[in-house]
Design a protein around this motif. Structure first.
Motif, PDB file in Angstrom:
ATOM      1  N   ILE A 170      -4.072   6.317   0.802  1.00  0.00           N
ATOM      2  CA  ILE A 170      -3.769   6.757   2.175  1.00  0.00           C
ATOM      3  C   ILE A 170      -4.730   6.090   3.144  1.00  0.00           C
TER       4      ILE A 170
ATOM      5  N   THR B 181       0.829  -1.213   0.000  1.00  0.00           N
ATOM      6  CA  THR B 181       0.000   0.000   0.000  1.00  0.00           C
ATOM      7  C   THR B 181       0.861   1.261   0.000  1.00  0.00           C
ATOM      8  N   VAL B 182       1.944   1.252   0.756  1.00  0.00           N
ATOM      9  CA  VAL B 182       2.802   2.440   0.839  1.00  0.00           C
ATOM     10  C   VAL B 182       3.533   2.684  -0.482  1.00  0.00           C
TER      11      VAL B 182
ATOM     12  N   ALA C   6      -3.696   2.369   3.396  1.00  0.00           N
ATOM     13  CA  ALA C   6      -2.483   2.194   4.195  1.00  0.00           C
ATOM     14  C   ALA C   6      -2.765   2.395   5.682  1.00  0.00           C
TER      15      ALA C   6
END
Length: 401
Positions: free
Chosen positions: A383, A290-291, A386
């Motif tokens: 965002i 995810t990052v 994450a």
């Protein structure tokens, strides 16, 4: 998509008790997943020719992709429930047969309404296939290697996504868009033959042990997994569906083929890397996915006229995305354990609905706010994904996985 203590809801067959993966059987599951996503993506590279044959606009013809994903989303849970007690190979073969017939009839059709019907039916076939793959692979694998087995079985999804549009375009140039669908039907038939020979026919779920949908949805950790999956996949489809528009906005309209090739290569590399570590580092891999995806979208949103940075961002995006189905399905299996079969059907429903939602939302954003808006919308969603993954330390993405 698991730690070595994951409970799998059926006895592991004798062939899997050895400390090695049943590669031939997993290849059959891989091919089933590959065919499913290939069939879904195929029209995207054929829209101009298909619209001419069907007598419709390109945008209307593009709904053959949306309807397919919608059918998969609508069908996954009820079809999985209806066939839960059937032997697993029987369900898989039935679903593949539906895809064979639907693709062949699509190639024969010159009527838009009939084509949409055939696409909907093909999507229902996929609605049977995808909920099977993760649990089937896990049950075939030896203890402690279920995560790697799931990664192999679900690797067909990113590879199909990477190759679907280029393959369709290539076959269309050789013999028209119909050839692409005939070829897909032929490969599906060959997959059925491989599954018949190589994949063990495991039993279904006994009726007395079946979980109700409400029971599964109440399991701690499942909702955060589904939310993270939805935001992640909508973000991906916002960008991937409209990659041509995005590249044109970035001043790279003539490099779509090479950009997609870069995405495909790093997606495959992701499958190899993640598959080797998923059993012991599931949480770390989901956080990293995810990052890294979010960082790549940030780069795409900030650069223009810098091809090298765009290629770097797309490569990172492909590497992050490549094994995401394995990671999220693995997390769902890990969180739900004995109810994993039902959880997978829910996960696939969210996955497929997110494909349709991403395509729809992307079109609305481009029409209303311009192409640049899809990158910032995707970043906002990532965002949220994450934050959900990082905070899910107890049940959804536990620190010991």
């Amino acid at each position: 998509m698991i730690d070595t203590g994951t409970t799998i809801p059926a006895p592991i067959p004798a062939t899997a008790r050895q400390n090695r993966l049943p590669v031939k059987a997993l290849l059959g599951l891989f091919l089933a997943g590959f065919i499913s996503i290939l069939t879904e993506c195929l029209p995207a590279g054929l829209l101009a020719e298909m619209s001419h044959t069907l007598g419709t606009s390109v945008s209307l013809t593009g709904q053959t992709v949306t309807l397919y994903a919608l059918a998969t989303a609508l069908g996954a849970i009820p079809l999985a429930r209806a066939t839960a007690t059937w032997r697993r190979k029987h369900v898989l073969q039935l679903a593949l047969a539906v895809v064979v017939v639907s693709n062949a009839l699509t190639a024969l059709s010159s009527d838009y309404t009939l084509t949409m019907v055939f696409r909907f039916v093909a999507g229902l076939g996929t609605g049977l296939i995808w909920p099977l793959l993760g649990g089937y692979a896990a049950r075939l694998a030896p203890e402690g290697r279920q995560g790697r087995a799931i990664a192999i079985a679900l690797a067909g999804t990113p590879i199909g996504l990477a190759l679907g549009i280029p393959l369709g375009t290539l076959l269309s140039s050789l013999g028209g868009w119909q050839l692409a669908f005939y070829a897909s039907a032929a490969v599906t038939a060959l997959t059925m033959a491989w599954v018949l020979v190589a994949v063990p026919n495991l039993p279904g779920e006994p009726a007395e042990t079946r979980f109700r949908l409400s029971q599964v949805l109440a399991i701690p950790g499942l909702w955060p997994i589904l939310f993270a999956l939805a935001t992640y996949m909508i973000a991906h489809n916002l960008l991937y569906t409209y990659i041509t528009d995005l590249l044109s906005h970035l001043g790279m309209s003539g490099q779509t083929g090479w950009v997609l090739f870069t995405f495909g290569v790093t997606s495959v590399l992701s499958v190899l890397v993640v598959g080797a570590h998923i059993d012991r580092h599931l949480r770390t891999l989901v956080v990293a996915s995810t990052v890294v995806f979010g960082a790549s979208v940030l780069i795409l949103g900030m650069v223009s006229g810098e091809p090298i940075l765009v290629y770097v961002a797309v490569a990172a995006w492909g590497f992050a995305f490549g094994s995401s189905p394995s990671l999220f399905v693995g997390a769902a299996i890990n969180a739900t354990q004995e109810a994993a079969d039902v959880a997978q059907s829910i996960t696939i429903t969210v996955f497929s609905a997110s494909i349709a939602a991403g395509s729809l939302l992307g079109g609305l954003l481009i029409a209303g706010l311009g192409t640049a808006s899809i990158t910032w919308a995707a970043l906002f969603l990532l965002i949220a994904a994450a934050a959900t993954v990082i905070s899910g330390k107890k049940h959804a993405f536990p620190t010991n996985s």
